[in-house]
Design a protein around this motif. Structure first.
Motif, PDB file in Angstrom:
ATOM      1  N   ARG A   6     -36.191  29.131   4.929  1.00 28.01           N
ATOM      2  CA  ARG A   6     -36.405  27.702   5.228  1.00 28.01           C
ATOM      3  C   ARG A   6     -37.896  27.393   5.351  1.00 28.01           C
ATOM      4  O   ARG A   6     -38.364  26.372   4.852  1.00 28.01           O
ATOM      5  CB  ARG A   6     -35.681  27.344   6.538  1.00 28.01           C
ATOM      6  CG  ARG A   6     -35.745  25.873   6.892  1.00 28.01           C
ATOM      7  CD  ARG A   6     -35.398  25.635   8.356  1.00 28.01           C
ATOM      8  NE  ARG A   6     -36.423  26.157   9.259  1.00 28.01           N
ATOM      9  CZ  ARG A   6     -36.292  26.260  10.572  1.00 28.01           C
ATOM     10  NH1 ARG A   6     -35.160  25.893  11.154  1.00 28.01           N
ATOM     11  NH2 ARG A   6     -37.280  26.736  11.312  1.00 28.01           N
ATOM     12  N   ASP A   7     -38.645  28.281   6.034  1.00 26.46           N
ATOM     13  CA  ASP A   7     -40.066  28.037   6.306  1.00 26.46           C
ATOM     14  C   ASP A   7     -40.984  28.756   5.321  1.00 26.46           C
ATOM     15  O   ASP A   7     -42.189  28.909   5.595  1.00 26.46           O
ATOM     16  CB  ASP A   7     -40.413  28.522   7.731  1.00 26.46           C
ATOM     17  CG  ASP A   7     -39.906  27.553   8.786  1.00 26.46           C
ATOM     18  OD1 ASP A   7     -39.195  26.602   8.425  1.00 26.46           O
ATOM     19  OD2 ASP A   7     -40.222  27.767   9.981  1.00 26.46           O
ATOM     20  N   ALA A   8     -40.430  29.213   4.196  1.00 30.19           N
ATOM     21  CA  ALA A   8     -41.208  30.074   3.294  1.00 30.19           C
ATOM     22  C   ALA A   8     -42.533  29.431   2.864  1.00 30.19           C
ATOM     23  O   ALA A   8     -43.577  30.097   2.837  1.00 30.19           O
ATOM     24  CB  ALA A   8     -40.377  30.453   2.073  1.00 30.19           C
ATOM     25  N   GLU A   9     -42.492  28.138   2.557  1.00 26.18           N
ATOM     26  CA  GLU A   9     -43.732  27.492   2.087  1.00 26.18           C
ATOM     27  C   GLU A   9     -44.791  27.497   3.180  1.00 26.18           C
ATOM     28  O   GLU A   9     -45.957  27.787   2.940  1.00 26.18           O
ATOM     29  CB  GLU A   9     -43.441  26.048   1.668  1.00 26.18           C
ATOM     30  CG  GLU A   9     -42.735  25.978   0.338  1.00 26.18           C
ATOM     31  CD  GLU A   9     -42.476  24.550  -0.101  1.00 26.18           C
ATOM     32  OE1 GLU A   9     -43.104  23.624   0.446  1.00 26.18           O
ATOM     33  OE2 GLU A   9     -41.637  24.375  -0.997  1.00 26.18           O
ATOM     34  N   GLN A  10     -44.314  27.182   4.388  1.00 27.41           N
ATOM     35  CA  GLN A  10     -45.248  27.111   5.509  1.00 27.41           C
ATOM     36  C   GLN A  10     -45.861  28.494   5.817  1.00 27.41           C
ATOM     37  O   GLN A  10     -47.064  28.618   6.031  1.00 27.41           O
ATOM     38  CB  GLN A  10     -44.460  26.650   6.725  1.00 27.41           C
ATOM     39  CG  GLN A  10     -45.200  25.688   7.587  1.00 27.41           C
ATOM     40  CD  GLN A  10     -44.264  25.127   8.643  1.00 27.41           C
ATOM     41  OE1 GLN A  10     -43.047  25.087   8.442  1.00 27.41           O
ATOM     42  NE2 GLN A  10     -44.825  24.708   9.742  1.00 27.41           N
ATOM     43  N   ILE A  11     -45.011  29.505   5.827  1.00 25.38           N
ATOM     44  CA  ILE A  11     -45.502  30.860   6.129  1.00 25.38           C
ATOM     45  C   ILE A  11     -46.478  31.306   5.041  1.00 25.38           C
ATOM     46  O   ILE A  11     -47.542  31.866   5.322  1.00 25.38           O
ATOM     47  CB  ILE A  11     -44.320  31.857   6.231  1.00 25.38           C
ATOM     48  CG1 ILE A  11     -43.351  31.442   7.343  1.00 25.38           C
ATOM     49  CG2 ILE A  11     -44.833  33.275   6.495  1.00 25.38           C
ATOM     50  CD1 ILE A  11     -41.990  32.129   7.278  1.00 25.38           C
ATOM     51  N   ALA A  12     -46.122  31.019   3.781  1.00 21.37           N
ATOM     52  CA  ALA A  12     -46.991  31.421   2.665  1.00 21.37           C
ATOM     53  C   ALA A  12     -48.326  30.669   2.725  1.00 21.37           C
ATOM     54  O   ALA A  12     -49.387  31.250   2.461  1.00 21.37           O
ATOM     55  CB  ALA A  12     -46.290  31.164   1.334  1.00 21.37           C
ATOM     56  N   ASN A  13     -48.266  29.385   3.092  1.00 19.22           N
ATOM     57  CA  ASN A  13     -49.510  28.615   3.227  1.00 19.22           C
ATOM     58  C   ASN A  13     -50.426  29.247   4.273  1.00 19.22           C
ATOM     59  O   ASN A  13     -51.627  29.403   4.051  1.00 19.22           O
ATOM     60  CB  ASN A  13     -49.201  27.185   3.685  1.00 19.22           C
ATOM     61  CG  ASN A  13     -48.833  26.276   2.528  1.00 19.22           C
ATOM     62  OD1 ASN A  13     -49.278  26.504   1.407  1.00 19.22           O
ATOM     63  ND2 ASN A  13     -48.022  25.274   2.791  1.00 19.22           N
ATOM     64  N   ILE A  14     -49.856  29.592   5.408  1.00 16.75           N
ATOM     65  CA  ILE A  14     -50.687  30.158   6.486  1.00 16.75           C
ATOM     66  C   ILE A  14     -51.266  31.497   6.037  1.00 16.75           C
ATOM     67  O   ILE A  14     -52.441  31.786   6.234  1.00 16.75           O
ATOM     68  CB  ILE A  14     -49.873  30.331   7.793  1.00 16.75           C
ATOM     69  CG1 ILE A  14     -49.307  28.983   8.251  1.00 16.75           C
ATOM     70  CG2 ILE A  14     -50.750  30.925   8.891  1.00 16.75           C
ATOM     71  CD1 ILE A  14     -48.367  29.070   9.448  1.00 16.75           C
ATOM     72  N   GLN A  15     -50.397  32.323   5.392  1.00 13.99           N
ATOM     73  CA  GLN A  15     -50.901  33.631   4.952  1.00 13.99           C
ATOM     74  C   GLN A  15     -52.055  33.468   3.967  1.00 13.99           C
ATOM     75  O   GLN A  15     -53.077  34.146   4.063  1.00 13.99           O
ATOM     76  CB  GLN A  15     -49.791  34.460   4.309  1.00 13.99           C
ATOM     77  CG  GLN A  15     -50.358  35.772   3.779  1.00 13.99           C
ATOM     78  CD  GLN A  15     -49.321  36.676   3.171  1.00 13.99           C
ATOM     79  OE1 GLN A  15     -48.424  37.120   3.857  1.00 13.99           O
ATOM     80  NE2 GLN A  15     -49.450  36.971   1.899  1.00 13.99           N
ATOM     81  N   THR A  16     -51.903  32.546   3.023  1.00 18.34           N
ATOM     82  CA  THR A  16     -52.960  32.363   2.021  1.00 18.34           C
ATOM     83  C   THR A  16     -54.247  31.867   2.670  1.00 18.34           C
ATOM     84  O   THR A  16     -55.339  32.292   2.308  1.00 18.34           O
ATOM     85  CB  THR A  16     -52.468  31.416   0.907  1.00 18.34           C
ATOM     86  OG1 THR A  16     -51.469  32.119   0.168  1.00 18.34           O
ATOM     87  CG2 THR A  16     -53.577  30.996  -0.031  1.00 18.34           C
ATOM     88  N   LEU A  17     -54.119  31.010   3.673  1.00 15.90           N
ATOM     89  CA  LEU A  17     -55.323  30.557   4.388  1.00 15.90           C
ATOM     90  C   LEU A  17     -56.024  31.729   5.068  1.00 15.90           C
ATOM     91  O   LEU A  17     -57.245  31.798   5.114  1.00 15.90           O
ATOM     92  CB  LEU A  17     -54.938  29.562   5.490  1.00 15.90           C
ATOM     93  CG  LEU A  17     -54.927  28.086   5.196  1.00 15.90           C
ATOM     94  CD1 LEU A  17     -54.682  27.330   6.487  1.00 15.90           C
ATOM     95  CD2 LEU A  17     -56.247  27.636   4.573  1.00 15.90           C
ATOM     96  N   GLU A  18     -55.216  32.678   5.576  1.00 12.39           N
ATOM     97  CA  GLU A  18     -55.810  33.775   6.341  1.00 12.39           C
ATOM     98  C   GLU A  18     -56.342  34.905   5.470  1.00 12.39           C
ATOM     99  O   GLU A  18     -57.346  35.525   5.793  1.00 12.39           O
ATOM    100  CB  GLU A  18     -54.766  34.368   7.294  1.00 12.39           C
ATOM    101  CG  GLU A  18     -54.435  33.470   8.453  1.00 12.39           C
ATOM    102  CD  GLU A  18     -53.542  34.179   9.451  1.00 12.39           C
ATOM    103  OE1 GLU A  18     -54.025  34.470  10.551  1.00 12.39           O
ATOM    104  OE2 GLU A  18     -52.349  34.444   9.140  1.00 12.39           O
ATOM    105  N   ASN A  19     -55.587  35.252   4.392  1.00 11.81           N
ATOM    106  CA  ASN A  19     -56.044  36.429   3.636  1.00 11.81           C
ATOM    107  C   ASN A  19     -56.449  36.150   2.188  1.00 11.81           C
ATOM    108  O   ASN A  19     -56.854  37.072   1.483  1.00 11.81           O
ATOM    109  CB  ASN A  19     -55.026  37.592   3.718  1.00 11.81           C
ATOM    110  CG  ASN A  19     -53.776  37.372   2.885  1.00 11.81           C
ATOM    111  OD1 ASN A  19     -53.653  36.361   2.198  1.00 11.81           O
ATOM    112  ND2 ASN A  19     -52.855  38.314   2.944  1.00 11.81           N
ATOM    113  N   GLY A  20     -56.350  34.890   1.763  1.00 11.23           N
ATOM    114  CA  GLY A  20     -56.891  34.535   0.451  1.00 11.23           C
ATOM    115  C   GLY A  20     -56.035  34.943  -0.727  1.00 11.23           C
ATOM    116  O   GLY A  20     -56.433  34.789  -1.879  1.00 11.23           O
ATOM    117  N   LYS A  21     -54.825  35.437  -0.457  1.00 10.66           N
ATOM    118  CA  LYS A  21     -53.940  35.836  -1.559  1.00 10.66           C
ATOM    119  C   LYS A  21     -53.427  34.579  -2.257  1.00 10.66           C
ATOM    120  O   LYS A  21     -53.072  33.611  -1.586  1.00 10.66           O
ATOM    121  CB  LYS A  21     -52.768  36.617  -0.950  1.00 10.66           C
ATOM    122  CG  LYS A  21     -51.757  37.106  -1.957  1.00 10.66           C
ATOM    123  CD  LYS A  21     -50.576  37.796  -1.268  1.00 10.66           C
ATOM    124  CE  LYS A  21     -50.951  39.130  -0.693  1.00 10.66           C
ATOM    125  NZ  LYS A  21     -49.797  39.929  -0.290  1.00 10.66           N
TER     126      LYS A  21
END
Ligand code: NAD
Length: 489
Positions: free
Chosen positions: A88-103
């Motif tokens: 359900r929250d996949a987009e949100q989690i992926a957004n946060i991860q990309t902000l943090e690690n640049g992937k």
């Protein structure tokens, strides 16, 4: 998608199903590697916070607790629910991860989906873990029980934080353990978002606890804690050794280690060179080279060597670097200054070693930790860049003539995490797969992963396996019960 508006809700330590400040009141920043800005300040855990988290996990594990009283099938329901919430929250989690690690966002999103599926896989195991009845004489009954071992300490890195969290939580929770996780200091926020979902899924308090903070403080406190019975660590060899020492100096906690690599990829002369170049390119440049199984030694048969190098160079020069939220971008920045500096130093060493620089070899721009995809040809086995893990977008292309010889060269390393071969010759594929000293071998593909397939390393790449049924054993003790039966009157 350009930089989305990401709402960061969870920035604190998670103990007993509550987000709390650190006991010291200290915070630390999570940094966006694209522009070096602060994403958020997070509560900085330390020994006192780890103690509180372990206390909560220990209480949750006590006999008669809510968690211990659940039917195994109820644990499965919780794990499946968590998987659904992650989806359900996949987009949100992926957004946060990309902000943090640049992937790149697309890859972050894929990783989050993998994590959900790992939880589903382990949900299926919850009520299928059982002991045996042993053959004996009529005078006794001997049985074994598979029991959860207790409070587990877990330490994750930043390069695949959500997938690796699932590697660790999935099997531990499936068998009924409780956990204290210390996420990497670069990626606490995406981890905390998934953590919040565990409460929403309905896990009882104390079962899952998360203490963000730095390695030498919060991480060391986990590895030294006398009430933690196993530690599962993913990270560098250097820290892996410290974890083992801490175990020996504290309570001989069991240790699972997933460490680094210098993985060989062998390209035979019978292949379609264009296809082989593409596989080898992604095998090293994916996630900016920051993958533990990155194929950082590409061995190419002399007959196709020049063509392979030329085409690899063309592909590397075309690789698009930039904003990881731009869906056309293949490569984001390195995660932080330390990892960036380390890779740049290896590039310098490579240039000085006599290897030929074919592409890259420098940073991109002056802001953000971007490194141009770099290729060295004419690399020999004795060079530092062929022996040490660079953890950056740097491909070493080595030449070989003899197949048996290249297997020996592939094995001539202290690591043994990943290995690959590209060939249309079934004999070569099988011979290599059997002879290579590596926990994971890929044939005509590279770095694929399945929740059911054990993952781990030979030699200094690690101890034990994660994923698959093998990982369940990490979190179980076998208890043997010998019962004398009353003889007939
Ligand atoms: P690292 O070892 O520096 O950090 C990993 C984690 O350990 C972080 O959470 C960090 O805070 C913690 N840590 C640091 N010092 C500690 C200490 N003294 N005690 C306890 N914990 C401590 O690793 P890194 O450089 O951030 O990550 C890259 C490394 O991880 C590479 O070597 C890579 O190959 C490896 N890695 C392996 C796998 C695998 O599955 N085998 C997966 C990803 C990364």
């Amino acid at each position: 998608m350009a930089n989305p508006k990401v709402v960061i809700k969870y920035k604190k330590i998670f103990i007993n199903n509550e987000f709390v400040d650190s006991k010291s009141g200290k915070t630390f920043p999570s940094i966006n590697p694209v522009n070096e800005s602060v994403v958020a300040e997070i509560a900085e855990g330390d020994k006192a916070d780890v103690d509180a988290a372990v206390h909560a996990a220990k209480s949750a594990f006590e006999h008669g607790s809510e968690w211990r009283s659940l039917q195994p099938a109820q644990r499965a329901i919780l794990l499946n629910k968590l998987a659904d919430l992650i989806d359900r929250d996949a987009e949100q989690i992926a957004n946060i991860q990309t902000l943090e690690n640049g992937k790149p966002y697309v890859q972050s999103f894929g990783e989050v989906k993998i994590a959900a599926n790992i939880f589903r896989y382990y949900a299926g195991w919850c009520d299928k873990i059982y002991g045996e009845t042993l053959p004996t004489d009529d005078g006794q009954l001997v049985i074994t029980r598979k029991e959860p071992i207790g409070v587990i300490g877990q330490i994750t890195p930043w390069n695949a934080p959500i997938a690796l969290l699932a590697f660790k939580w999935g099997p531990a929770l499936a068998v009924g353990c409780t956990v204290v996780l210390k996420p990497a200091e670069q990626t606490p926020l995406c981890t905390l978002h998934v953590t919040a979902l565990t409460k929403e899924a309905g896990f009882p308090k104390g079962v899952i606890n998360v203490v963000p903070g730095y390695g030498p403080t919060a991480g060391a406190a986990v590895s030294e804690h006398p009430d933690i019975v196993r530690i599962a660590f993913t990270g560098s060899v250097e820290v892996g050794k410290k974890i083992m020492i801490a175990s020996g100096n504290s309570n001989l906690k069991r240790v699972t280690l997933e460490l680094g690599g210098k993985s060989p990829l062998v390209i035979c002369d019978d292949v379609n060179v264009d296809e082989a170049v593409k596989i080898a390119h992604e095998a090293i440049f994916a996630n900016s080279g920051q993958i533990c199984v990155a194929a950082s030694r590409t061995y190419v048969h002399s007959k196709i060597y020049d063509e392979f190098v030329k085409k690899s160079k063309e592909l590397a020069l075309k690789r698009k670097l930039g904003d990881p939220f731009d869906s056309t971008v293949a490569q984001g920045p390195q995660v932080d200054k330390e990892i960036f500096d380390r890779a740049m130093n290896y590039i310098k060493i490579g240039k000085e070693s006599g290897a030929k620089l074919e592409a890259g070899g420098e940073r991109l721009g002056t802001v953000g930790y971007y490194i141009k995809p770099t290729i060295f040809s004419n690399v020999t086995d004795d060079m530092v860049i062929a022996r040490e893990e660079i953890f950056g977008p740097v491909q070493q292309i080595l030449k070989y003539d003899n197949f048996d010889d290249v297997i020996k060269r592939a094995n001539n390393t202290t690591y043994g995490l990943g290995a690959g071969i590209i060939t249309n010759d079934i004999n070569k594929a099988l011979k290599f797969s059997q002879a290579v000293e590596s926990g994971n071998v890929w044939v005509n593909q590279y770095a694929s992963l399945l929740p059911s397939a054990p993952f781990g390393g030979y030699k200094q790449s690690g101890i034990g396996r994660e994923l698959g049924a093998d990982a369940l054993e990490n979190y179980l003790e076998t208890k043997t019960i010998l019962i004398k039966l009353t003889p007939p009157a």
